[in-house]
Enzyme design. Sequence first.
Site, PDB file in Angstrom:
ATOM      1  CG  LEU A   1      33.306  35.732  45.626  1.00 50.69           C
ATOM      2  CD1 LEU A   1      33.725  36.365  46.943  1.00 50.69           C
ATOM      3  CD2 LEU A   1      32.568  36.741  44.766  1.00 50.69           C
ATOM      4  CG  ASP A   2      37.042  36.084  39.474  1.00 51.90           C
ATOM      5  OD1 ASP A   2      36.520  35.032  39.059  1.00 51.90           O
ATOM      6  OD2 ASP A   2      36.874  37.199  38.939  1.00 51.90           O
ATOM      7  NE  ARG A   3      44.914  34.104  42.400  1.00 54.92           N
ATOM      8  CZ  ARG A   3      45.946  34.004  41.575  1.00 54.92           C
ATOM      9  NH1 ARG A   3      46.613  32.857  41.493  1.00 54.92           N
ATOM     10  NH2 ARG A   3      46.301  35.025  40.820  1.00 54.92           N
TER      11      ARG A   3
END
Length: 307
Positions: free
Chosen positions: A144-146
């Site tokens: 997942l993105d940050r």
Amino acid sequence: MKGLKNNQEQQIAGRLVFQIDKEHEGLELKEILYDQMKLSSRLVRKLKRTKNILVNGNKIAFHAKMRKGDRVEVIMEEESNQFEPQDIPIDVVYEDMDLLILNKQPGLVVHPTKGHPIGTLANAIVYYMQTRKESFKIRFVNRLDRDTSGLIMIAKNPYIQQELSKQMIDHQVEKRYLAVVKGALATEKGTIDAPIGRPDPEDITRMVFEGGQPSVTHYEVVEQLRDAAVVRLLLETGRTHQIRVHMSHIGHPIIGDELYGGKVDTLIDRQALHAEILRFTHPRTGVPMEVKANIPQDMLDLISKLS
């Protein structure tokens, strides 16, 4: 994998067991490993090199024929992590001998990088392992993105990573997200079928363009808000930034997503995107699984402000 499913009581962490029955009698050991246990050639080569494939407790030839009652055992040795343990809170949604599934908080990088060498989810998991006196190599099945919150799957051994990765490739893992987007959508349900890529390799942003990779996102409006909407999204493909790019492409960027045009005042300080549900088949047991991550408070507050 009939043998594994029918012998769950014999399965222990770090080991796979296949009991030979009448149906599999006469097959060679290599046929059991590849065709019945579905192990990859890479994993089998490694197990062979480390002498971790046993039949009735002994190492035997790969061409040896199996007899009814034989017990094929694959031992997956623990592999160490090189990450520094850090006391960062994690939210465990599901855990067993093979899998750890977390609800990642927003703002946390998944894996150490040059720009983020510490303070990541991986560092937090190593600390969590130490408190439980466990040790396994961290194998992220999905990323997942940050600033995206939600479900992250970690395989505790190479077999589980291999099988879940296969399910991902074969579109057998259902990934559902929840997002708050700008504007009122013209239709309650829809499909965005538009190729995504990165025309400029120096630019981190992706975009829809003819030379991109096939990308498909299904959406459904859950709740209409004030000049915004809560939508549930189902990914058919898994391109980087897919939901963010696709929603921006149809004129409804995710609120808070500065990269793709969704910044709205100070209502939320990240993109309002949450990996809510994962559905898959457990590789060891063959049991259909569904896990769900609660919506984080910042998105609940955003929805309340826009209602």
